[in-house]
Design an enzyme around this catalytic site. Structure first.
Site, PDB file in Angstrom:
ATOM      1  N   ASP A  90     -65.314  26.904  30.137  1.00  0.00           N
ATOM      2  CA  ASP A  90     -65.851  25.632  30.644  1.00  0.00           C
ATOM      3  C   ASP A  90     -65.783  24.565  29.555  1.00  0.00           C
ATOM      4  O   ASP A  90     -66.799  24.011  29.132  1.00  0.00           O
ATOM      5  CB  ASP A  90     -67.305  25.830  31.116  1.00  0.00           C
ATOM      6  N   ASP A 134     -65.249  26.139  23.610  1.00  0.00           N
ATOM      7  CA  ASP A 134     -64.191  26.782  24.399  1.00  0.00           C
ATOM      8  C   ASP A 134     -62.825  26.308  23.901  1.00  0.00           C
ATOM      9  O   ASP A 134     -61.900  27.108  23.712  1.00  0.00           O
ATOM     10  CB  ASP A 134     -64.300  26.412  25.876  1.00  0.00           C
ATOM     11  N   ASN A 170     -70.502  23.722  31.153  1.00  0.00           N
ATOM     12  CA  ASN A 170     -70.757  22.595  30.247  1.00  0.00           C
ATOM     13  C   ASN A 170     -70.603  21.267  30.990  1.00  0.00           C
ATOM     14  O   ASN A 170     -71.237  20.273  30.649  1.00  0.00           O
ATOM     15  CB  ASN A 170     -69.762  22.629  29.080  1.00  0.00           C
ATOM     16  N   THR A 210     -65.561  32.574  28.314  1.00  0.00           N
ATOM     17  CA  THR A 210     -66.462  31.893  27.385  1.00  0.00           C
ATOM     18  C   THR A 210     -67.335  30.875  28.119  1.00  0.00           C
ATOM     19  O   THR A 210     -67.823  29.907  27.536  1.00  0.00           O
ATOM     20  CB  THR A 210     -65.668  31.173  26.279  1.00  0.00           C
ATOM     21  N   PHE A 253     -77.056  30.147  27.770  1.00  0.00           N
ATOM     22  CA  PHE A 253     -76.541  29.257  28.826  1.00  0.00           C
ATOM     23  C   PHE A 253     -75.556  29.954  29.766  1.00  0.00           C
ATOM     24  O   PHE A 253     -75.699  29.880  30.989  1.00  0.00           O
ATOM     25  CB  PHE A 253     -75.896  28.030  28.166  1.00  0.00           C
ATOM     26  N   ASN A 254     -74.518  30.591  29.231  1.00  0.00           N
ATOM     27  CA  ASN A 254     -73.462  31.155  30.094  1.00  0.00           C
ATOM     28  C   ASN A 254     -74.029  32.170  31.083  1.00  0.00           C
ATOM     29  O   ASN A 254     -73.612  32.226  32.237  1.00  0.00           O
ATOM     30  CB  ASN A 254     -72.370  31.820  29.256  1.00  0.00           C
ATOM     31  N   HIS A 270     -69.777  28.919  19.091  1.00  0.00           N
ATOM     32  CA  HIS A 270     -69.998  30.166  19.821  1.00  0.00           C
ATOM     33  C   HIS A 270     -68.708  30.848  20.300  1.00  0.00           C
ATOM     34  O   HIS A 270     -68.443  32.002  19.994  1.00  0.00           O
ATOM     35  CB  HIS A 270     -70.857  29.884  21.059  1.00  0.00           C
ATOM     36  N   ASP A 271     -67.917  30.136  21.103  1.00  0.00           N
ATOM     37  CA  ASP A 271     -66.898  30.794  21.915  1.00  0.00           C
ATOM     38  C   ASP A 271     -65.766  31.493  21.155  1.00  0.00           C
ATOM     39  O   ASP A 271     -65.314  32.570  21.576  1.00  0.00           O
ATOM     40  CB  ASP A 271     -66.300  29.768  22.890  1.00  0.00           C
TER      41      ASP A 271
HETATM   42  O1  RIB Z   1     -74.589  29.126  24.900  1.00  0.00           O
HETATM   43  C1  RIB Z   1     -73.335  28.764  24.391  1.00  0.00           C
HETATM   44  C2  RIB Z   1     -72.299  28.774  25.471  1.00  0.00           C
HETATM   45  O2  RIB Z   1     -72.618  27.819  26.472  1.00  0.00           O
HETATM   46  C3  RIB Z   1     -70.905  28.383  24.975  1.00  0.00           C
HETATM   47  O3  RIB Z   1     -69.950  29.064  25.738  1.00  0.00           O
HETATM   48  C4  RIB Z   1     -70.838  26.909  25.266  1.00  0.00           C
HETATM   49  O4  RIB Z   1     -69.489  26.457  25.476  1.00  0.00           O
HETATM   50  C5  RIB Z   1     -71.587  26.848  26.563  1.00  0.00           C
HETATM   51  O5  RIB Z   1     -70.697  27.212  27.610  1.00  0.00           O
HETATM   52 CA    CA Z   2     -68.200  27.822  26.879  1.00  0.00          CA
END
Ligand code: RIB
Ligand code: CA
Length: 328
Positions: free
Chosen positions: A21, A26, A50, A135, A176-177, A249-250
């Site tokens: 996203d 990403d 996102n 991701t 979040f994901n 993160h990703d």
């Molecule tokens: O929590 C971090 C994740 O949420 C990452 O993948 C960021 O791109 C959002 O999608």
């Molecule tokens: Ca992401």
């Protein structure tokens, strides 16, 4: 299971399908994957998170245009989670989902197939089982697993960014994901497929500090400028929250396939909470084996941060040299 971490000298690249996203991190994950000599990116599927699906798909096409990799097929995925109401994160990634540096307009369109149709076609035609690298929310991956049980054997495993054994980020309990689509995540974690989980336990240690953005910028050229500006934009939000750097993160989900030696991991039985009043979307890790259940995931818990930064800098350098040379 084909272990991509040991493809062996001269082995053919490990086929992967990216799903995400974009989203600044990403985008950087895909920069890393598309530069990795040990991976072959078969295609990319997009999901809302996102930003809404239309924006994450548009951003994906812009990223591939910037990279001169419009040969990689892109399919738009689910416009909303399986059950949950959609969540978006403009506060983190901006209204476009990829605010910051100017990007080219797409030189290519998404394919007409849905994400599940593209993933299924690529799984059928791949010469060997494929790693899925989501991701974002796991909606597309769950939809694929539900629609095509006959293709599970064509999936080498799932290396995902998502969750957090010790904490969440969008709520105190949920990352979040996973929170965007907990029902999809439950399907994935209960699939029985090999899982590599890059959750907040490792990704919040995978921070890019201001001097690291400048190491990227020092590669030189317009592409490096864009990536450095993505990192800086991502840093602004997190710095305001008190982070020393940007937790990128990703890309850690890609690192798990190309350089697992820089990660510290723990085999663990992980469950996804879909009901909780306060903990919906939490990934509950059985750290001490108290459930007696066999592990279903290899959970990354630590990372060699400097080695991580160097991997990204090297990937940016490879793309910059290729783009300067006009080669695809
Ligand atoms: O929590 C971090 C994740 O949420 C990452 O993948 C960021 O791109 C959002 O999608
Ligand atoms: Ca992401």
């Amino acid at each position: 299971m084909i272990d991509p971490s040991t493809p062996g000298a001269g082995a053919s690249p490990v086929p992967v399908i990216l799903d995400g996203d974009p989203g600044h991190d990403d985008a950087i994950a895909w920069v890393l994957a598309l530069a990795a000599p040990t991976l072959e990116v078969l295609g990319i599927t997009t999901v809302g998170g996102n930003a809404p699906l239309e924006k994450t798909t548009y951003n994906t096409l812009r990223i591939l245009t910037l990279l001169d990799r419009t040969d990689v097929p892109v399919a738009a995925g689910a416009s909303r989670p399986l059950v949950a109401e959609p969540i978006v994160a403009p506060s983190v990634h901006g209204e476009s989902g990829l605010d910051g540096p100017e990007l080219p307009e797409p030189a290519v369109q998404a394919v007409q197939e849905t994400a599940v149709e593209l993933m299924a076609r690529l799984l059928r035609s791949a010469s060997r089982p494929v790693w899925l690298v989501p991701t974002g929310a796991l909606t597309n991956v769950a939809a694929l697993l539900l629609a095509h049980p006959e293709l599970h054997a064509r999936i080498a495993g799932i290396s995902l960014m998502g969750g957090g054994i010790q904490r969440g980020n969008w709520t105190p309990a949920a990352e979040f994901n996973i929170l965007v689509d907990p029902e999809a995540a439950k399907i994935v974690f209960e699939s029985g497929l090999p899982l590599k989980m890059a959750g907040l336990d490792v990704t919040e240690r995978a921070q890019f500090l201001p001097e690291d953005f400048e190491a990227v910028r020092a590669v030189g050229g317009p592409f490096a400028e864009v990536v450095a500006d993505w990192l800086h934009f991502f840093y602004e939000f997190h710095h305001a929250l008190g982070y020393a750097g940007a937790p990128v993160h990703d890309p850690v989900a890609v690192v798990a396939l190309i350089a697992p030696e820089i990660l510290q991991t723990q085999e663990m039985f992980v469950q996804v909470e879909t009901a909780g009043q306060y903990a919906r979307g939490a990934t509950i890790g059985d750290v001490y084996g108290s459930t007696g259940r066999a592990p279903n995931a290899e959970v990354a818990m630590g990372i060699d941060r400097e080695a991580y930064v160097e991997l990204i800098v090297t990937a940016v350098r490879r793309h910059s040299e290729r783009l300067a040379g006009g080669k695809r």
